[in-house]
Scaffold this active site. Structure first.
Site, PDB file in Angstrom:
ATOM      1  N   GLU A  18       0.809  -1.221   0.000  1.00 21.65           N
ATOM      2  CA  GLU A  18       0.000   0.000   0.000  1.00 21.65           C
ATOM      3  C   GLU A  18       0.839   1.266   0.000  1.00 21.65           C
ATOM      4  OE1 GLU A  18      -0.617  -2.574   1.968  1.00 21.65           O
ATOM      5  OE2 GLU A  18      -2.385  -3.235   0.866  1.00 21.65           O
ATOM      6  N   HIS A  24     -11.803  -5.423   7.890  1.00 26.13           N
ATOM      7  CA  HIS A  24     -12.529  -5.191   6.649  1.00 26.13           C
ATOM      8  C   HIS A  24     -13.725  -4.286   6.926  1.00 26.13           C
ATOM      9  CE1 HIS A  24     -10.186  -8.773   5.767  1.00 26.13           C
ATOM     10  NE2 HIS A  24     -10.353  -8.539   4.489  1.00 26.13           N
TER      11      HIS A  24
END
Lengths: 252, 408
Positions: A61, A131
């Protein structure tokens, strides 16, 4: 113009399709975007626009956002996807220290305004720790970037296109629970919804309720319940852009 | 041949204390000494790819009958446990995320056999196998998956967050566990207890920046950290060729020596490696003469394969063919290979192994029964353990009217 029934991820795909068509320098990249993405937001784009415009990145990321900033600074329109908002933290330094401050520290010589970062956001019921997060608050105090969260497909497409065209680095969080659940008639042609403008969904006189993303729908129900059970007249506002937020509409 | 155990030198040289420790932690296997069974067998092993190492581990391995049976039973238990989890997930008794380990059992069983219970292990989210290998009973693992209070983390962790003594999980964020592993290794070195830390990660995580930061620190400070890359060829849905500029993950440590254990080759028992790196304290005196390596980190790449998809929401066939999965299952399945080797070398009979299968199935059924009937953790405990030793405070629930008390 002509509209089509779309859910949230389809409206995102439509927005990205419009963006890639209009801007030949636009590129989309992220983890697994090539086959369509884990939420199908980029389905069909690689076939339509080619593998040098829609491509996968490795699992990194910090690297994705750093790379995206570079792409934007060099002049191309970068649309980076972080697979889940929960994974945006390795990139936090790049966003806050590099992207947000680029224009300021270079005295406007350089900027990464062509950057848009998209990430699925918010709770979904079974997401647990990693999540489900809603990290907009971490970014809400960082001058130099814009943070946008839509509540529906119609809003999402207009806001995303505005983010992509806006000459400031933008983070666009997409409520993942609405990807399939929210369905609306969305125009096929591109259109914009202005950033930093909140929308008053319901006028009222007693109390103002401000929400964004998925919670807007909850708040609307709350307003209805308050009216019915307590006789309280609520004004419901969808903030839409978290940073810089529309103080005028809210405070009025 | 995915799992072969060495042991010759190690067993001979291993002190009685160490042997006792190992036996105690092992499952008791019926000690039937049939006159017609061999007690041990030696196996040839292919050499492994080396990076910055002049010689590799020895090319033969000795496995005793007892060890073989233990490995067989452990691997079979993990296999059946994962298949049972698959079943329970499809029945919606397990919810959320579930990343299954079947196909990779050889890795955790082999590694566990090589280290001591006092050594440390940290891995990523595909952790059920390690949780079992590190000593958590199957019923507690399944109960944790179903979110019941009998689970090893009281039902609050779930599939990705299972822990036990000297096993630090169970980590959701890809690559985030690697710097933690180096930290644990530093603590080992600092406390001087001669322990090591196995730090595992996958082929997808190998591209994360923090891993390289960790390599640097581990090498700089000569930490007893053994990096293990479990390369199952796919990072979720992306094959290694499409994600990595170099698929030689054992070389990624650059200045850290590395070796690769290939699929066609038995997963090497770390015992050998420990000896190799000099971290095996039992043999330090005698063997550091033979393998005079300076202490420090080492990187081991295990080439393995998972039969299931990345998680239960991944069918696992959109990025690879069914034929490929079938081929691995038929040619390189660790349990089958171990069974064949044991039978061919007269270490066990097919009937005996079948009996183990039956016993394992029974154990899993009972565990599943427990996992489905155990009550869920009480709602009052939902907010607990956020802080330590703080006065109880209120935690907001999913809406403003629900509050939980958080007790430390």
């Amino acid at each position: 113009g002509q509209t089509q029934k779309m859910n949230l991820f389809q409206s995102i795909t439509s927005a990205l399709d419009n963006a890639l068509a209009k801007d030949p320098s636009a590129v989309i990249f992220g983890e697994d975007v090539a086959f369509g993405g884990v939420f199908r937001c980029t389905v069909g784009l690689r076939d339509k626009y080619g593998k040098d415009r829609v491509f996968n990145t490795p699992l990194c990321e910090q690297g994705i956002v750093g790379f995206a900033i570079g792409v934007a600074v060099a002049g191309a329109t970068a649309i980076a996807e972080i697979q889940f908002a929960d994974y945006i933290f390795p990139a936090f330094d790049q966003i806050v220290n590099e992207a947000a401050k680029y224009r300021y520290r270079s005295g406007d010589l350089f900027n990464c305004g062509n950057l848009t970062i998209r990430a699925p956001w918010g709770c979904v019921g079974h997401g647990a720790l990693y999540h489900s997060q809603s990290p907009e608050a971490f970014f809400a105090h960082c001058p130099g970037i814009k943070v946008v969260i839509p509540r529906s497909p119609l809003q999402a497409k207009g806001l995303l296109l505005s983010c992509i065209e806006d000459k400031n680095p933008c983070i666009f969080f997409e409520p993942k629970i609405l990807y399939r659940a929210a369905v609306e008639q969305v125009p096929v042609e591109p259109y914009n919804i202005p950033l930093s403008q909140a929308e008053v969904l319901q006028t009222g006189s007693d109390v103002t309720l401000v929400a964004w993303g998925t919670q807007v729908h909850v708040i609307k129900e709350v307003a209805a319940m308050a009216q019915e059970k307590l006789g309280v007249s609520c004004e419901v506002i969808d903030l839409r852009t978290i940073l810089p937020w529309d103080t005028e509409t809210v405070c009025k | 041949m995915r799992k072969m155990l060495l042991a010759a030198l190690s067993r001979v040289l291993q002190g009685p204390a160490a042997a006792a420790g190992r036996t105690a932690s092992r499952v008791v296997v019926a000690s039937r000494n049939y006159a017609d069974f061999a007690n041990e067998a030696t196996f040839e092993i292919k050499t492994c790819d080396l990076h910055r190492l002049e010689e590799g581990p020895p090319t033969t391995a000795l496995m005793t009958r007892e060890e073989g049976l233990h490995y067989y039973k452990t691997m079979q238990t993990i296999r059946r446990m994962e298949l049972k989890s698959d079943q329970l997930y499809k029945q919606k008794i397990i919810r959320g995320f579930c990343h299954l380990y079947d196909g990779q059992e050889a890795c955790c069983v082999g590694l566990e056999a090589a280290i001591k219970p006092t050594d440390h292990v940290i891995t990523a989210y595909r952790a059920h196998g390690f949780t079992y290998a590190r000593g958590v009973p199957v019923r507690e693992i399944l109960a944790e998956l179903t979110g019941r209070k009998g689970g090893c983390v009281k039902g609050k962790g779930g599939s990705m967050h299972m822990y036990t003594k000297n096993f630090y999980g169970g980590n959701g964020i890809v690559g985030a566990q690697v710097p933690l592993g180096a930290g644990i290794a530093l603590a080992c070195k600092y406390f001087g207890k001669n322990e090591v830390c196995l730090t595992l990660y996958g082929d997808g995580a190998a591209n994360q920046g923090q891993i390289f930061e960790t390599y640097n620190m581990a090498a700089l400070w000569k930490l007893p950290c053994i990096f293990i890359c479990e390369n199952n060829r796919y990072g979720m849905g992306t094959s290694v060729e499409r994600a990595a500029a170099s698929t030689d993950y054992y070389k990624r440590g650059d200045f850290i020596p590395g070796l690769r254990v290939s699929t066609r080759w038995p997963v090497y028992c770390l015992k050998r490696l420990l000896v190799f790196t000099g971290w095996d304290r039992v043999k330090l005196q005698t063997l550091c003469v033979i393998f005079p390596l300076p202490k420090g980190p080492i990187l081991m790449e295990l080439q393995t394969y998972r039969y299931h998809g990345h998680s239960m929401s991944d069918p696992g066939i959109s990025y690879r063919t069914r034929e490929e999965i079938q081929e691995v299952r038929s040619k390189s399945d660790p349990i089958t290979l171990l069974k064949d080797r044991m039978v061919n070398n007269n270490l066990a009979s097919i009937e005996e192994l079948k009996e183990i299968d039956v016993a394992v199935r029974k154990e899993i059924e009972e565990a599943a029964q427990f996992a489905t009937t155990d009550p869920e953790p009480p709602l009052e405990e939902l907010g607990n353990h956020i802080y330590y030793n703080e006065p109880p405070f209120e935690v907001r629930g999913p809406n403003q009217w629900i509050r939980y008390k958080s007790v430390s």
